[in-house]
Scaffold this active site. Structure first.
Site, short mmCIF file in Angstrom:
data_model
loop_
_atom_site.label_atom_id
_atom_site.label_comp_id
_atom_site.label_asym_id
_atom_site.label_seq_id
_atom_site.Cartn_x
_atom_site.Cartn_y
_atom_site.Cartn_z
N GLY A 1 1.10 -1.28 0.01
CA GLY A 1 0.28 -0.36 -0.35
C GLY A 1 0.90 1.51 0.05
CG ASN B 1 -5.79 -8.49 1.54
OD1 ASN B 1 -5.31 -7.98 0.62
ND2 ASN B 1 -5.90 -9.25 1.40
CB THR C 1 -6.88 -1.06 -0.72
OG1 THR C 1 -5.77 -1.12 0.85
CG2 THR C 1 -8.28 -1.36 -0.80
N GLY C 2 -3.59 -2.36 -2.37
CA GLY C 2 -2.16 -1.81 -2.47
C GLY C 2 -1.91 -2.52 -4.34
CB SER D 1 -6.93 -1.79 7.13
OG SER D 1 -7.62 -0.66 7.77
CE1 TYR E 1 -9.24 2.35 8.26
CE2 TYR E 1 -9.44 4.68 9.12
CZ TYR E 1 -8.56 4.35 8.86
OH TYR E 1 -7.45 4.71 8.48
CE LYS F 1 -6.70 0.93 10.36
NZ LYS F 1 -5.69 0.00 10.51
CE1 TYR G 1 -3.82 -10.93 21.44
CE2 TYR G 1 -1.68 -12.15 21.19
CZ TYR G 1 -2.37 -12.54 21.14
OH TYR G 1 -3.63 -13.81 20.37
NE ARG H 1 -6.29 7.88 1.54
CZ ARG H 1 -5.09 6.79 1.76
NH1 ARG H 1 -5.44 7.11 3.43
NH2 ARG H 1 -5.45 6.21 1.28
N1 LIG Z 1 -2.83 7.47 4.19
C1 LIG Z 1 -3.55 7.94 5.41
O1 LIG Z 1 -3.68 9.02 5.71
C2 LIG Z 1 -3.39 6.93 6.89
C3 LIG Z 1 -4.25 7.86 8.08
C4 LIG Z 1 -4.83 6.91 9.43
C5 LIG Z 1 -4.46 5.17 9.56
N2 LIG Z 1 -3.67 5.05 7.95
C6 LIG Z 1 -3.73 3.35 8.37
O2 LIG Z 1 -2.70 3.14 7.63
C7 LIG Z 1 -2.00 1.74 7.53
C8 LIG Z 1 -1.94 1.71 5.92
O3 LIG Z 1 -2.47 2.73 4.75
P1 LIG Z 1 -2.23 3.52 3.52
O4 LIG Z 1 -2.64 4.82 3.30
O5 LIG Z 1 -1.06 3.30 3.05
O6 LIG Z 1 -3.99 2.30 3.01
P2 LIG Z 1 -3.33 1.62 1.25
O7 LIG Z 1 -5.15 0.98 1.20
O8 LIG Z 1 -2.41 2.11 0.80
O9 LIG Z 1 -2.67 -0.15 2.04
C9 LIG Z 1 -3.56 -0.77 2.79
C10 LIG Z 1 -2.77 -1.75 2.37
O10 LIG Z 1 -2.79 -3.24 2.69
C11 LIG Z 1 -3.69 -4.22 2.21
N3 LIG Z 1 -4.84 -5.57 3.25
C12 LIG Z 1 -5.90 -4.98 3.27
N4 LIG Z 1 -6.47 -5.81 3.97
C13 LIG Z 1 -5.38 -7.02 3.48
C14 LIG Z 1 -5.63 -8.39 4.74
N5 LIG Z 1 -6.21 -8.71 4.78
N6 LIG Z 1 -4.15 -8.58 3.97
C15 LIG Z 1 -3.53 -8.46 4.03
N7 LIG Z 1 -3.59 -7.42 3.70
C16 LIG Z 1 -4.53 -6.84 2.95
C17 LIG Z 1 -3.92 -3.29 1.08
O11 LIG Z 1 -3.90 -4.17 0.32
C18 LIG Z 1 -3.24 -2.17 0.65
O12 LIG Z 1 -1.77 -2.45 0.59
C19 LIG Z 1 -3.35 1.73 7.54
O13 LIG Z 1 -4.34 0.26 8.83
C20 LIG Z 1 -4.36 2.49 7.79
O14 LIG Z 1 -5.66 2.40 8.25
C21 LIG Z 1 -2.90 5.79 6.93
#
Ligand SMILES: NC(=O)c1ccc[n+]([C@@H]2O[C@H](COP(=O)([O-])OP(=O)(O)OC[C@H]3O[C@@H](n4cnc5c(N)ncnc54)[C@H](O)[C@@H]3O)[C@@H](O)[C@H]2O)c1
Length: 316
Positions: A10, A32, A35-36, A74, A144, A148, A158, A185
């Site tokens: 991601g 998986n 969304t990545g 996620s 969501y 979280k 844990y 976003r």
């Molecule tokens: N980008 C932001 O501004 C932001 C803000 C708050 C929190 N976060 C947290 O940071 C993390 C990454 O966010 P991001 O912006 O890079 O999102 P993103 O969607 O680009 O990356 C999330 C990755 O998780 C993978 N994924 C989802 N479900 C999965 C599963 N069951 N098994 C394996 N992989 C799985 C997706 O394929 C993706 O590659 C997330 O946990 C998100 O909640 C991000």
């Protein structure tokens, strides 16, 4: 160290993989691809210290001996988590439990990517870590927010019950290259619209505020927390607030676009204000963001231009 990064394909996870490799660690990325994208990792595939495993972390798996787990898997953008509501709840519950189990079995440290969404539509402003939040548990965004909040609860459990050495980072709005261009976003949305010459969509009257953290600042804060001994949540984000309208104007100025601004109805549960209090991160980690919004937009522009051009070519 040998480090497991879940969600490493991601946006944030891929930058984290880069930073961990640059520090000399070996990285196993489990994703998986919900969304990545593999495109985010293309540059690492010949790197001997990097392994990619296509894996749903909600299912049990064992990546071998690991020293640190960064649990980033996620869906994160509203468009993604609203589309994949059940998967979002699963990865925040079963997925987080699995990753904590891995950390426990391997005596590895664990860092959870949590979110400012834990504060919901906050009644306190700016948000300190001590604020418990104002979340609608049954609204559309609850898939969501509550996933979280459960992730945070089980991470603390844990730590308390199994003495796992855990960290929780509450990430606030982060942006930069490798974001999905049309994920809804604010920054990618505005850049996408401005670069295509479309009008920028502002929801409500645009007076709601957001703060935006450039990805290199966010990753630096996360790595500092990972090295610290703090188990309670820590906010990592940029506290400089902009109204959505100001942000739209900055994007138009940076891109030199002729786009105008159009107004649409505010979605349900859209937070009116969101801004981190980062005093804890400042004191504990000696961290604060360095990249202002104008610079961050300029640093992101090349990536978004290429992505828009690629999309236009694919549509022809
Ligand atoms: N980008 C932001 O501004 C932001 C803000 C708050 C929190 N976060 C947290 O940071 C993390 C990454 O966010 P991001 O912006 O890079 O999102 P993103 O969607 O680009 O990356 C999330 C990755 O998780 C993978 N994924 C989802 N479900 C999965 C599963 N069951 N098994 C394996 N992989 C799985 C997706 O394929 C993706 O590659 C997330 O946990 C998100 O909640 C991000």
């Amino acid at each position: 160290m040998r480090v497991l990064v879940t969600g490493g394909a991601g946006f944030l996870g891929s930058h984290l993989c880069d930073a961990l490799l640059a520090e000399g660690h070996s990285v196993v990325c489990a994703d998986n691809l919900l969304t990545g994208r593999m495109a985010n990792l293309e540059h690492l595939l010949d790197e001997a210290r990097f392994e990619f495993v296509e894996q749903d972390v909600c299912r049990a798996f064992d990546p071998g001996k690991i020293d640190y787990v960064f649990h980033f898997a996620s869906p994160a953008s509203p468009a993604d988590y609203l589309k994949h509501g059940i998967e979002t709840l699963q990865v925040g519950s079963a997925g987080t439990l699995n990753c904590l189990e891995l950390a426990r079995q391997h005596h590895a440290r664990f860092l959870l990517a949590s979110t400012s969404e834990c504060y919901g539509d906050p009644l306190e402003h700016p948000q300190r870590e001590s604020y418990w939040g104002h979340v609608n548990p049954v609204g559309p965004r609850s898939v969501y927010d509550e996933a979280k909040r459960f992730s945070e609860a089980v991470t603390m459990a844990y730590h308390r019950y199994h003495q796992v050495d855990t960290r929780i980072v509450r990430i606030f709005n982060t942006y930069g290259p490798r974001m999905q261009i049309n994920d809804g976003r604010v920054i990618p949305n505005f850049l996408w619209q401005a670069l295509r010459g479309e009008n920028l969509t502002v929801y409500g009257d645009g007076s709601q505020t957001r703060s935006f953290c450039y990805v290199s600042d966010e990753v630096e804060g996360i790595l500092r927390l990972a090295r610290s001994a703090e188990h309670a949540p820590v906010n990592v984000g940029n506290p400089t607030e902009f109204t959505i309208l100001e942000c739209a104007r900055k994007v138009i100025a940076t891109t030199g676009s002729a786009s105008q601004i159009k107004f649409e109805a505010l979605p349900q549960d859209d937070p009116k204000q969101r801004c981190p209090d980062i005093s804890k991160a400042q004191q504990l980690l000696g961290w604060e963001p360095k990249v202002d919004l104008e610079s961050g937009l300029r640093l992101s522009l090349e990536y978004f231009k290429k992505a828009v051009a690629k999309d236009a070519a694919a549509a022809r």
